[in-house]
Design an enzyme around this catalytic site. Structure first.
Site, PDB file in Angstrom:
ATOM      1  CG  HIS A  93      -2.240   0.855   1.120  1.00 48.30           C
ATOM      2  ND1 HIS A  93      -1.897   2.438   1.453  1.00 48.30           N
ATOM      3  CD2 HIS A  93      -3.093   0.874   0.777  1.00 48.30           C
ATOM      4  CE1 HIS A  93      -2.879   3.126   1.131  1.00 48.30           C
ATOM      5  NE2 HIS A  93      -3.817   2.260   0.847  1.00 48.30           N
ATOM      6  CD  GLU A 141      -5.555   2.488  -2.990  1.00 52.21           C
ATOM      7  OE1 GLU A 141      -6.629   2.606  -2.573  1.00 52.21           O
ATOM      8  OE2 GLU A 141      -4.527   2.460  -2.278  1.00 52.21           O
TER       9      GLU A 141
HETATM   10  O1  G3P Z   1      -6.549   1.640   0.542  1.00 51.66           O
HETATM   11  C1  G3P Z   1      -7.593   2.405   0.120  1.00 51.66           C
HETATM   12  C2  G3P Z   1      -7.248   3.985  -0.026  1.00 51.66           C
HETATM   13  O2  G3P Z   1      -5.747   4.057  -0.035  1.00 51.66           O
HETATM   14  C3  G3P Z   1      -7.989   5.007  -0.655  1.00 51.66           C
HETATM   15  O3  G3P Z   1      -8.194   5.786   0.407  1.00 51.66           O
HETATM   16  O4  G3P Z   1      -9.403   7.400   1.768  1.00 51.66           O
HETATM   17  O5  G3P Z   1      -8.960   7.754  -0.709  1.00 51.66           O
HETATM   18  O6  G3P Z   1     -10.557   5.667   0.055  1.00 51.66           O
HETATM   19  P1  G3P Z   1      -9.507   6.784   0.537  1.00 51.66           P
END
Ligand code: G3P
Length: 226
Positions: A93, A141
């Protein structure tokens, strides 16, 4: 594991820690049961066993170390998260990066232990590299969108589509999730349209005042599609 998949990462949020971790997992389970959709949770390591022992939805670890059981104080092994009741683990992550060679070791050992691996990535290129290691799932992400409420599926759809495209070429068995800024059902539907099998999200649910409402709103458009 059935798709589409909504994976809720509890991160280190106080709102989803201890007893509240189980409360949130039970809420996810309720919506999952009502809708038939796969909703999985990734609580903090300290809550992993407590949560997994008390819900039937899939539970993931947020991280593991690349060590075998033994003389490794302060480390967490794949065997330990399996014993705790997790069906798999996230790894790499953006808030807990590990080296590519460590991801490789973890993916291979997880496969031997029949644990599901979700390898997080930040760019299409890194997604491609990680897909080559053969995890079950990669989760793209863009770090700059994490926690912003600005969904990757709208702000950077090309990052998602090129990730999906590269994974298809390199290792089509690998599934792709996307995450960062996902808060609404529309964001989830957009993610699926871009070729992913679901989303990885955190603050949109964990920080919501009404968890059940937030999760129901997330899955609603998928139900309409079905
Ligand atoms: O692991 C999920 C994350 O990094 C995304 O965070 O708070 O933008 O949904 P968020």
């Amino acid at each position: 594991l059935e798709y589409p998949l909504i994976l809720i990462n509890f991160k280190s949020y106080r709102e989803a820690s201890g007893k509240k971790a189980l409360e949130l997992a039970r809420t996810a389970q309720k919506v999952s049961r009502d809708t038939g959709l796969t909703i999985a949770v990734a609580p903090q390591l300290t809550d992993l066993h407590f949560v997994a022992a008390n819900v039937e939805i899939p539970v993931f670890s947020q991280h593991v170390d690349d060590v075998s059981p033994g003389s490794y104080t302060g480390h967490v092994t794949l065997e330990a998260v399996k014993d705790a009741g997790a069906i798999g683990t996230m790894i790499n992550h953006s808030e807990r990066r590990v080296r590519a060679d460590q991801v490789d070791v973890i993916v291979k050992r997880a496969r031997e232990l029949s644990l599901v691996t979700v390898v997080c990535t930040n760019t299409p290129e890194v997604t491609a590299a990680m897909a080559a290691l053969g995890p079950d799932i990669v989760a793209i992400e863009p770090p700059e969108l994490i926690g912003t409420g600005i969904p990757v599926s709208k702000a950077k759809p090309e990052v998602v589509t090129s990730s999906v495209e590269l994974v298809r070429r390199i290792n089509p068995a690998v599934k792709v999730l996307c995450g960062a800024g996902i808060t609404t059902g529309e964001d989830v539907a957009a993610a699926l349209r871009l070729g992913t099998v679901g989303v990885l999200l955190a603050s949109g649910v964990v920080k919501a005042k009404d968890w059940e409402k937030a999760i129901r709103e997330l899955v609603e458009p998928i139900l309409k599609r079905a």
